[in-house]
Design a protein around this motif. Structure first.
Motif, mmCIF file in Angstrom:
data_model
loop_
_atom_site.group_PDB
_atom_site.id
_atom_site.type_symbol
_atom_site.label_atom_id
_atom_site.label_comp_id
_atom_site.label_asym_id
_atom_site.label_seq_id
_atom_site.Cartn_x
_atom_site.Cartn_y
_atom_site.Cartn_z
ATOM 1 N N GLY A 1 39.796 35.889 45.274
ATOM 2 C CA GLY A 1 40.635 35.228 46.270
ATOM 3 C C GLY A 1 40.193 33.817 46.585
ATOM 4 N N PRO A 2 41.070 33.054 47.225
ATOM 5 C CA PRO A 2 40.719 31.688 47.639
ATOM 6 C C PRO A 2 39.471 31.663 48.513
ATOM 7 N N ASP A 3 39.287 32.677 49.357
ATOM 8 C CA ASP A 3 38.112 32.742 50.223
ATOM 9 C C ASP A 3 36.834 32.894 49.398
ATOM 10 N N TYR A 4 36.898 33.692 48.339
ATOM 11 C CA TYR A 4 35.748 33.864 47.449
ATOM 12 C C TYR A 4 35.409 32.529 46.772
ATOM 13 N N ILE A 5 36.420 31.861 46.276
ATOM 14 C CA ILE A 5 36.221 30.579 45.586
ATOM 15 C C ILE A 5 35.612 29.541 46.524
ATOM 16 N N GLU A 6 36.045 29.532 47.770
ATOM 17 C CA GLU A 6 35.506 28.579 48.749
ATOM 18 C C GLU A 6 34.064 28.909 49.128
ATOM 19 N N ALA A 7 33.704 30.194 49.119
ATOM 20 C CA ALA A 7 32.382 30.625 49.577
ATOM 21 C C ALA A 7 31.306 30.528 48.499
ATOM 22 N N HIS A 8 31.701 30.473 47.231
ATOM 23 C CA HIS A 8 30.724 30.509 46.138
ATOM 24 C C HIS A 8 30.911 29.325 45.188
ATOM 25 N N ARG A 9 29.942 29.137 44.323
ATOM 26 C CA ARG A 9 30.031 28.104 43.292
ATOM 27 C C ARG A 9 30.756 28.713 42.104
ATOM 28 N N VAL A 10 32.056 28.484 42.056
ATOM 29 C CA VAL A 10 32.901 29.020 40.995
ATOM 30 C C VAL A 10 33.367 27.848 40.139
ATOM 31 N N PHE A 11 33.167 27.963 38.827
ATOM 32 C CA PHE A 11 33.521 26.901 37.896
ATOM 33 C C PHE A 11 34.395 27.469 36.791
ATOM 34 N N ALA A 12 35.367 26.683 36.365
ATOM 35 C CA ALA A 12 36.305 27.117 35.326
ATOM 36 C C ALA A 12 36.234 26.190 34.128
ATOM 37 N N ALA A 13 36.275 26.783 32.925
ATOM 38 C CA ALA A 13 36.414 26.028 31.682
ATOM 39 C C ALA A 13 37.913 25.919 31.428
ATOM 40 N N VAL A 14 38.411 24.688 31.296
ATOM 41 C CA VAL A 14 39.848 24.475 31.179
ATOM 42 C C VAL A 14 40.170 23.509 30.044
ATOM 43 N N GLU A 15 41.409 23.650 29.578
ATOM 44 C CA GLU A 15 41.972 22.694 28.629
ATOM 45 C C GLU A 15 42.705 21.630 29.423
ATOM 46 N N PRO A 16 42.260 20.379 29.366
ATOM 47 C CA PRO A 16 42.977 19.326 30.085
ATOM 48 C C PRO A 16 44.428 19.237 29.608
ATOM 49 N N GLY A 17 45.263 18.782 30.484
ATOM 50 C CA GLY A 17 46.685 18.714 30.157
ATOM 51 C C GLY A 17 47.380 19.967 30.628
ATOM 52 N N ARG B 1 36.764 21.207 29.262
ATOM 53 C CA ARG B 1 35.860 20.698 30.289
ATOM 54 C C ARG B 1 35.643 21.789 31.331
ATOM 55 N N ILE B 2 34.577 21.633 32.091
ATOM 56 C CA ILE B 2 34.294 22.561 33.183
ATOM 57 C C ILE B 2 34.469 21.802 34.482
ATOM 58 N N ARG B 3 35.188 22.432 35.388
ATOM 59 C CA ARG B 3 35.414 21.832 36.699
ATOM 60 C C ARG B 3 35.231 22.892 37.768
ATOM 61 N N ARG B 4 35.029 22.438 38.977
ATOM 62 C CA ARG B 4 34.919 23.353 40.116
ATOM 63 C C ARG B 4 36.269 24.045 40.300
ATOM 64 N N ALA B 5 36.256 25.350 40.444
ATOM 65 C CA ALA B 5 37.492 26.089 40.702
ATOM 66 C C ALA B 5 37.957 25.793 42.123
ATOM 67 N N THR B 6 39.263 25.863 42.327
ATOM 68 C CA THR B 6 39.843 25.645 43.654
ATOM 69 C C THR B 6 40.647 26.877 44.055
ATOM 70 N N ALA B 7 41.035 26.914 45.303
ATOM 71 C CA ALA B 7 41.832 28.037 45.814
ATOM 72 C C ALA B 7 43.092 28.228 44.975
ATOM 73 N N ARG B 8 43.637 27.151 44.417
ATOM 74 C CA ARG B 8 44.843 27.257 43.583
ATOM 75 C C ARG B 8 44.594 28.029 42.288
ATOM 76 N N ASP B 9 43.335 28.212 41.895
ATOM 77 C CA ASP B 9 42.988 28.953 40.676
ATOM 78 C C ASP B 9 42.899 30.453 40.906
ATOM 79 N N ALA B 10 42.947 30.902 42.130
ATOM 80 C CA ALA B 10 42.658 32.303 42.461
ATOM 81 C C ALA B 10 43.489 33.288 41.632
ATOM 82 N N LYS B 11 44.777 33.079 41.543
ATOM 83 C CA LYS B 11 45.625 34.019 40.794
ATOM 84 C C LYS B 11 45.277 34.014 39.310
ATOM 85 N N ARG B 12 45.005 32.840 38.752
ATOM 86 C CA ARG B 12 44.647 32.762 37.329
ATOM 87 C C ARG B 12 43.331 33.464 37.045
#
Length: 163
Positions: free
Chosen positions: A54-70, A18-29
């Motif tokens: 960085g978390p600031d970049y993620i907050e300032a832009h529309r960043v989306f991540a494709a992830v495996e649930p679970g 699934r694709i979800r909005r990235a969050t500041a917690r995703d920055a390192k990944r």
């Protein structure tokens, strides 16, 4: 959003991604995904060596991540800048290459761009990725000249129509 991804030898299934909005917690990944990308080995390595999402970049832009649930394993991500309209980043994890993650992300990007009222999105491509972008409908519009020391090579400039 569900996708069309299948990994044959255990792991990703089409209906699981699934694709979800990235969050500041995703920055390192996301940073790790950029810095370890095999697409940027050799002469391209310097471009991403110190790159940070960085978390600031993620907050300032529309960043989306494709992830495996679970597991929430990030298979890829993109960043859409609205003003001016441009795909700033798109990376797919090396072990997810060829599984449709990039196409899934571009499809999602198109939906986001359409909802924002955009008619096209500029892409300044990593040279080896130009074929991928053309395969998803982007048209070459020119070449962006090298800008040493940050970028030592010319890059294809494309336009992804949004309709």
């Amino acid at each position: 959003m569900r996708s069309g991804i299948t990994r044959r030898s255990g792991g990703v299934r089409r209906e699981a991604v699934r694709i979800r909005r990235a969050t500041a917690r995703d920055a390192k990944r996301l940073t790790r995904l950029v810095r370890t990308s095999r697409a940027y080995e050799g002469p391209y390595a310097a471009m991403v060596a110190g790159y940070r999402v960085g978390p600031d970049y993620i907050e300032a832009h529309r960043v989306f991540a494709a992830v495996e649930p679970g597991s929430e394993q990030v298979l890829g991500f993109y960043s859409l800048v609205l003003q001016p309209p441009e795909l700033d980043l798109l990376f797919v994890a090396d072990d997810a290459q060829g599984l449709g993650v990039g196409r899934l992300l571009v499809g999602h990007l198109r939906g986001e761009a359409e909802r924002a009222g955009l008619t096209g999105v500029r892409i300044v491509s990593h040279p080896p990725a130009e074929g991928f972008y053309r395969s998803v409908g982007a048209r070459r519009t020119g070449t962006l000249a090298a800008n040493p020391p940050a970028v030592m090579w010319d890059r294809p400039e494309l336009l992804l129509p949004i309709t």
